[in-house]
Design a protein around this motif. Structure first.
Motif, PDB file in Angstrom:
ATOM      1  N   PHE A 424       0.877  -1.179   0.030  1.00 19.87           N
ATOM      2  CA  PHE A 424      -0.092   0.140   0.110  1.00 19.87           C
ATOM      3  C   PHE A 424       0.874   1.178   0.141  1.00 19.87           C
ATOM      4  CE2 PHE A 424      -2.934  -3.126   1.243  1.00 19.87           C
ATOM      5  CZ  PHE A 424      -4.175  -2.780   1.265  1.00 19.87           C
ATOM      6  N   VAL A 425       1.924   1.283   0.582  1.00 23.87           N
ATOM      7  CA  VAL A 425       2.807   2.424   0.873  1.00 23.87           C
ATOM      8  C   VAL A 425       4.404   2.060   0.521  1.00 23.87           C
ATOM      9  CG1 VAL A 425       3.668   4.337   2.425  1.00 23.87           C
ATOM     10  CG2 VAL A 425       1.355   3.283   2.781  1.00 23.87           C
ATOM     11  N   PRO A 426       4.883   2.446  -0.733  1.00 26.29           N
ATOM     12  CA  PRO A 426       6.178   2.102  -0.918  1.00 26.29           C
ATOM     13  C   PRO A 426       7.161   2.515  -0.020  1.00 26.29           C
ATOM     14  CG  PRO A 426       5.382   3.791  -2.663  1.00 26.29           C
ATOM     15  CD  PRO A 426       4.207   3.413  -1.546  1.00 26.29           C
ATOM     16  N   LEU A 427       8.264   1.870  -0.063  1.00 31.09           N
ATOM     17  CA  LEU A 427       9.543   2.457   0.628  1.00 31.09           C
ATOM     18  C   LEU A 427      10.157   3.705  -0.021  1.00 31.09           C
ATOM     19  CD1 LEU A 427      11.049  -1.067   1.863  1.00 31.09           C
ATOM     20  CD2 LEU A 427       9.762   0.596   3.422  1.00 31.09           C
ATOM     21  N   PRO A 428      10.904   4.572   0.535  1.00 30.88           N
ATOM     22  CA  PRO A 428      11.615   5.503  -0.061  1.00 30.88           C
ATOM     23  C   PRO A 428      12.340   4.793  -1.264  1.00 30.88           C
ATOM     24  CG  PRO A 428      11.899   5.739   2.138  1.00 30.88           C
ATOM     25  CD  PRO A 428      11.047   4.521   1.986  1.00 30.88           C
ATOM     26  N   GLY A 429      12.298   5.534  -2.360  1.00 34.91           N
ATOM     27  CA  GLY A 429      13.091   4.978  -3.478  1.00 34.91           C
ATOM     28  C   GLY A 429      12.530   3.742  -4.194  1.00 34.91           C
ATOM     29  N   GLY A 430      11.381   3.452  -3.559  1.00 34.37           N
ATOM     30  CA  GLY A 430      10.734   1.849  -4.142  1.00 34.37           C
ATOM     31  C   GLY A 430      11.571   0.730  -3.626  1.00 34.37           C
ATOM     32  N   SER A 431      12.617   1.060  -2.595  1.00 30.49           N
ATOM     33  CA  SER A 431      13.283  -0.331  -2.648  1.00 30.49           C
ATOM     34  C   SER A 431      13.823  -0.247  -1.091  1.00 30.49           C
ATOM     35  CB  SER A 431      14.489  -0.378  -3.351  1.00 30.49           C
ATOM     36  OG  SER A 431      15.353  -1.230  -2.885  1.00 30.49           O
ATOM     37  N   VAL A 432      14.137  -1.317  -0.310  1.00 36.97           N
ATOM     38  CA  VAL A 432      14.761  -1.388   0.891  1.00 36.97           C
ATOM     39  C   VAL A 432      15.978  -0.978   0.858  1.00 36.97           C
ATOM     40  CG1 VAL A 432      15.374  -3.790   0.652  1.00 36.97           C
ATOM     41  CG2 VAL A 432      14.741  -2.973   2.933  1.00 36.97           C
ATOM     42  N   ASP A 433      16.882  -0.905  -0.234  1.00 32.57           N
ATOM     43  CA  ASP A 433      18.295  -0.610  -0.165  1.00 32.57           C
ATOM     44  C   ASP A 433      18.466   1.015   0.087  1.00 32.57           C
ATOM     45  OD1 ASP A 433      21.020  -1.171  -1.066  1.00 32.57           O
ATOM     46  OD2 ASP A 433      20.325   0.646  -2.528  1.00 32.57           O
ATOM     47  N   THR A 434      17.574   1.573  -0.065  1.00 34.98           N
ATOM     48  CA  THR A 434      17.230   3.233   0.100  1.00 34.98           C
ATOM     49  C   THR A 434      17.816   3.371   1.917  1.00 34.98           C
ATOM     50  OG1 THR A 434      15.965   3.595  -1.544  1.00 34.98           O
ATOM     51  CG2 THR A 434      16.027   5.275   0.094  1.00 34.98           C
ATOM     52  N   MET A 435      16.954   2.595   2.411  1.00 36.09           N
ATOM     53  CA  MET A 435      17.256   2.389   4.012  1.00 36.09           C
ATOM     54  C   MET A 435      18.485   1.708   4.737  1.00 36.09           C
ATOM     55  SD  MET A 435      13.149   2.321   5.061  1.00 36.09           S
ATOM     56  CE  MET A 435      13.425   3.145   6.670  1.00 36.09           C
ATOM     57  N   ILE A 436      19.073   0.758   3.843  1.00 34.01           N
ATOM     58  CA  ILE A 436      20.177  -0.024   4.441  1.00 34.01           C
ATOM     59  C   ILE A 436      21.362  -0.102   3.639  1.00 34.01           C
ATOM     60  CG2 ILE A 436      18.535  -1.312   5.614  1.00 34.01           C
ATOM     61  CD1 ILE A 436      19.096  -3.606   3.353  1.00 34.01           C
ATOM     62  N   ASN A 437      21.652   0.725   2.639  1.00 34.08           N
ATOM     63  CA  ASN A 437      22.982   0.821   1.777  1.00 34.08           C
ATOM     64  C   ASN A 437      23.956   1.154   2.674  1.00 34.08           C
ATOM     65  OD1 ASN A 437      23.319   3.838   1.027  1.00 34.08           O
ATOM     66  ND2 ASN A 437      21.159   3.468   0.569  1.00 34.08           N
ATOM     67  N   LYS A 438      25.039   0.990   2.498  1.00 39.58           N
ATOM     68  CA  LYS A 438      26.315   1.333   3.458  1.00 39.58           C
ATOM     69  C   LYS A 438      26.522   2.982   3.493  1.00 39.58           C
ATOM     70  CE  LYS A 438      27.545  -3.027   4.302  1.00 39.58           C
ATOM     71  NZ  LYS A 438      27.542  -3.470   5.690  1.00 39.58           N
ATOM     72  N   PRO A 439      26.697   3.568   2.411  1.00 43.20           N
ATOM     73  CA  PRO A 439      26.904   5.028   2.490  1.00 43.20           C
ATOM     74  C   PRO A 439      25.816   5.680   3.331  1.00 43.20           C
ATOM     75  CG  PRO A 439      27.102   4.371   0.364  1.00 43.20           C
ATOM     76  CD  PRO A 439      26.547   3.327   1.061  1.00 43.20           C
ATOM     77  N   TYR A 440      24.592   5.394   3.218  1.00 43.06           N
ATOM     78  CA  TYR A 440      23.419   6.119   4.125  1.00 43.06           C
ATOM     79  C   TYR A 440      23.815   5.689   5.430  1.00 43.06           C
ATOM     80  CZ  TYR A 440      19.105   7.205   5.970  1.00 43.06           C
ATOM     81  OH  TYR A 440      18.210   7.753   6.771  1.00 43.06           O
ATOM     82  N   LEU A 441      23.969   4.366   5.785  1.00 43.43           N
ATOM     83  CA  LEU A 441      24.186   4.109   7.273  1.00 43.43           C
ATOM     84  C   LEU A 441      25.323   4.586   7.650  1.00 43.43           C
ATOM     85  CD1 LEU A 441      22.756   0.368   7.047  1.00 43.43           C
ATOM     86  CD2 LEU A 441      21.583   2.426   7.624  1.00 43.43           C
ATOM     87  N   GLN A 442      26.549   4.722   6.911  1.00 46.64           N
ATOM     88  CA  GLN A 442      27.539   5.447   7.443  1.00 46.64           C
ATOM     89  C   GLN A 442      27.298   6.779   7.947  1.00 46.64           C
ATOM     90  OE1 GLN A 442      30.337   4.657   4.515  1.00 46.64           O
ATOM     91  NE2 GLN A 442      30.810   2.451   5.065  1.00 46.64           N
ATOM     92  N   SER A 443      26.608   7.481   7.054  1.00 51.19           N
ATOM     93  CA  SER A 443      26.135   8.899   7.272  1.00 51.19           C
ATOM     94  C   SER A 443      25.332   8.855   8.764  1.00 51.19           C
ATOM     95  CB  SER A 443      25.483   9.321   6.250  1.00 51.19           C
ATOM     96  OG  SER A 443      24.026   9.020   6.136  1.00 51.19           O
ATOM     97  N   ARG A 444      24.366   7.889   8.896  1.00 48.05           N
ATOM     98  CA  ARG A 444      23.852   8.027  10.013  1.00 48.05           C
ATOM     99  C   ARG A 444      24.774   7.727  11.264  1.00 48.05           C
ATOM    100  NH1 ARG A 444      18.890  10.052  10.553  1.00 48.05           N
ATOM    101  NH2 ARG A 444      17.773   8.376  11.465  1.00 48.05           N
ATOM    102  N   ALA A 445      25.556   6.728  11.129  1.00 43.96           N
ATOM    103  CA  ALA A 445      26.517   6.524  11.980  1.00 43.96           C
ATOM    104  C   ALA A 445      27.367   7.833  12.530  1.00 43.96           C
ATOM    105  CB  ALA A 445      27.720   5.549  11.861  1.00 43.96           C
ATOM    106  N   SER A 446      27.572   8.591  11.775  1.00 42.77           N
ATOM    107  CA  SER A 446      28.278   9.768  12.098  1.00 42.77           C
ATOM    108  C   SER A 446      27.514  10.783  13.046  1.00 42.77           C
ATOM    109  CB  SER A 446      28.743  10.712  10.541  1.00 42.77           C
ATOM    110  OG  SER A 446      27.547  11.253  10.130  1.00 42.77           O
ATOM    111  N   LEU A 447      26.361  10.566  13.346  1.00 42.45           N
ATOM    112  CA  LEU A 447      25.469  11.216  14.216  1.00 42.45           C
ATOM    113  C   LEU A 447      25.823  10.969  15.446  1.00 42.45           C
ATOM    114  CD1 LEU A 447      22.184  11.508  12.079  1.00 42.45           C
ATOM    115  CD2 LEU A 447      24.012  13.263  12.089  1.00 42.45           C
TER     116      LEU A 447
END
Length: 684
Positions: A424-447
């Protein structure tokens, strides 16, 4: 070659057959008889020496007790299924080893049901069917035929992981106000009765567990379907003793149970008092339901008399005890007949030297678990392993708990904002990868700061999507993990949502209150202009979950999935993510064995200022408001608001390890529940 073949046949003759052959050739004197007897004895000895040793009997599914073995459910001394009070935490659980197959479930009788199936040569899915059939009887406060489930299955032959979705669905007549108003059209804006949606028919989703097990069985079943329900039918017919957790649930829910006639008759005494710990309970209605499913297939649950009974119970309008109003649900026979369990792709990612797979939406659990690990990968957690490691997992360090909790805050923030039923509601970018890819999670870790907790994390900027925040706490959930003789693995979390679900009982089983996992208010008014929340009710939609059955594998050099390492999962509502991450980090980063990682202090955080540290654990000192415990005071110094309330995890863990150079299975059952580990066990 012909002579050689004849020789092999001759030596294979039994002594009796050979005696007849010699006699036929003319032998008959006493000396001949003596010679024949000596020849026969020699041949028998040669045959015995050349025959393979008989296979050792499979003595699996027993537990050792005082030098002897005890059958679970026998009632003999040492039987772990004997009733005991709800524990909080029972110290001293020991690691269990098995050679070829293993089951870890949250009730001994359910564990035995699955183990017996594995011992008979059944598959992990066969065993899962048997386990669920018994769980619905012996822990109706946590799971059952009237609830839902998620399963992860690893096929050892194909090296593939499959996710199975048996989440309940909203009926076709539901809309976004289904949980909010008696009349979803808005003509009557009175809230559902009694006391909101939970105990009304509005909370009950179309059950999915039976159909999910059915499609998993179609894919991976081995033994006849009808043979998987025998132990459950026997227990329901002959009776079982009420255990501590079930007794506590009946006692705490007695007033609500009185609204339902069948629940009153089953759970309460004639004087209205709750049936107590140790009471022998028979459930012929449940036996009848199981027998129908066993002989007629899963469709017997979704059509005919069973389905009609479910629809009728969802539609009740008055309480049995006092005639007070109950808002009926709007489920129809068509809703049950049209229910579809689904095969889905799991959420998978790499973590250090491992490949981790967990459950996909509509569960948010898998995404949050993989995201938490991806954030933690930035840090060397090995530096912060527990101290004074003992059989209970040791004492977690301040920095270890801090880093894990901060990573979870970030993962929960994203989960809250972006994840709902992706049909019913797509994930951002239409894929789970948007939320778990390495660059994104590294940017979250920097916080993450090493010196101060962030308190409440902000979700990442992954595009404009509706918010979907839901803080519902589940208490009616359980988990089990299974490995069969072929190396196939099941990790399955199953639930009726809250303790004893909606308090509606039909045909021997409880109905869920799973739809309360939807946001009751479809509008998020915290922003201007308001927006629709992602996790709002819609016809046929599945409410978001936090369940996270998880499997771990070795990571090959190319990053692909290698051999099976670990299976785990837990009940616990919104804290499931914390329990699973704690167990994974304990095993993969800190080297704890399956029991230690399971027993380890439950800790972590959802996206709030509160950080959980399970005060039920013997290695946590909650006296003097926690001021005598170095972990608690250390976390407070970093700005954490530490909550030490008892945690109710039910972690079931199996880890493949080596003993004497040979691969074996090791298992751990959560000391906070009543479960045990069974298999073809041995002592190294």
């Amino acid at each position: 070659m012909k002579k050689s073949n004849n020789r092999r046949v001759w030596w294979a003759l039994t002594p009796v057959a050979l005696s007849l052959s010699l006699t036929a050739c003319g032998g008959g004197s006493n000396n001949d008889a003596q010679n024949t007897a000596a020849t026969l004895a020699a041949i028998a000895a040669i045959n015995a020496a050349n025959q393979p040793a008989p296979a050792a009997p499979d003595t699996g599914c027993l537990i050792p007790s005082g030098g002897s073995s005890v059958v679970v459910g026998s009632g003999d001394a040492g039987d772990p299924a004997a009733p005991e009070p709800a524990s909080g935490y029972v110290p001293g659980h020991k690691l269990v080893y098995a050679k070829n197959y293993m089951v870890v479930a949250n009730h001994p009788l359910a564990t035995r049901a699955g183990c017996d199936i594995l011992k008979a040569g059944g598959s992990a899915v066969d065993a899962a069917v048997a386990v669920q059939a018994v769980l619905g009887l012996v822990e109706p406060q946590s799971s059952g035929l009237g609830g839902g489930a998620f399963m992860l299955y690893y096929d050892a032959a194909t090296k593939k992981v499959q996710a199975y979705d048996g989440r309940e669905t909203a009926p076709a007549a539901a809309n976004e106000n289904y949980l909010r108003y008696i009349d979803p059209t808005g003509a009557d804006t009175t809230a559902p009765k009694p006391g909101g949606a939970r105990a009304s028919g509005r909370s009950i989703g179309t059950p999915g567990a039976v159909r999910m097990l059915d499609i998993a069985y179609q894919d991976h079943g081995k033994l006849p379907w009808k043979d998987l329900f025998g132990y459950g039918i026997t227990l329901a017919s002959d009776g079982f003793s009420i255990g501590g957790r079930m007794a506590a649930a009946i006692s705490s829910s007695a007033t609500s149970l009185k609204r339902d006639a069948e629940a009153t008759a089953y759970f309460l005494n004639a004087d209205g008092s709750p049936k107590a710990l140790g009471t022998k309970l028979k459930n012929p209605a449940y036996a009848k339901t199981l027998n129908a499913i066993a002989t007629q297939g899963a469709s017997a649950f979704y059509t005919g008399d069973i389905a009609q009974g479910i629809v009728d119970k969802i539609g009740i309008t008055t309480a049995a005890n006092d005639g007070s109003a109950i808002t009926p649900g709007m489920t129809t026979m068509a809703d049950l007949a049209n229910y579809k369990a689904k095969r889905r792709d799991p959420v998978c990612g790499t973590y250090r030297d491992y490949y981790v797979c967990s459950m996909s939406p509509p569960s948010s659990g898998g995404i949050a678990v993989v995201a938490s690990l991806g954030i933690l990968e930035t840090f060397n957690l090995g530096l912060y392993k527990p101290t004074a490691i003992d059989i209970e997992g040791g004492r977690p360090t301040v920095m270890g708990v801090h880093l894990v909790s901060e990573a979870e805050r970030l993962a929960y923030a994203d989960r809250d904002k972006y994840v709902a039923d992706t049909d019913f509601v797509p994930l951002p970018g239409g894929s789970v990868d948007t939320m778990i890819n390495k660059p994104y999670l590294q940017s979250r870790a920097s916080l993450i700061s090493l010196t101060k907790s962030m308190g409440v994390a902000q979700a990442g900027n992954l595009g404009s999507v509706p918010l979907g925040i839901d803080k519902t706490e589940e208490h009616g959930t359980t988990h089990f993990t299974i490995v069969d003789k072929q190396g196939n693995v099941v990790s399955m979390t199953t639930t009726v949502e809250s303790t004893l679900g909606s308090y509606h009982m039909t045909q021997g089983f409880m109905l869920n209150n799973q739809l309360t996992d939807f946001a009751s208010n479809p509008d998020d008014t915290s922003v201007t202009p308001s927006v629709k929340v992602a996790n709002r009710v819609a016809p046929g939609k599945r409410p978001r979950s936090t369940m996270a059955p998880t499997l771990v594998f070795r990571k090959n050099a190319d990053g692909s999935m290698g051999e099976f390492v670990m299976g785990t999962g837990s009940p616990g509502g919104g804290t499931i993510i914390q329990y699973v991450v704690k167990t994974l980090v304990g095993a993969l980063d800190w080297g704890l064995d399956a029991q230690q990682a399971t027993s380890l202090v439950d800790f972590g955080a959802s996206n709030s200022v509160n950080t959980n540290v399970g005060g039920e654990h013997p290695n946590v000192d909650t006296s003097n408001s926690g001021n005598n415990d170095a972990l608690i005071t250390g976390l407070r110094a970093l700005g954490h608001t530490v909550v030490t309330s008892a945690q109710s995890s039910g972690i079931s863990t199996i880890i493949r390890t080596n003993v004497g150079g040979k691969p074996v299975l090791s298992g751990g059952a959560d000391p906070r529940r009543e479960g045990i580990v069974l298999g073809d066990t041995f002592t190294p």
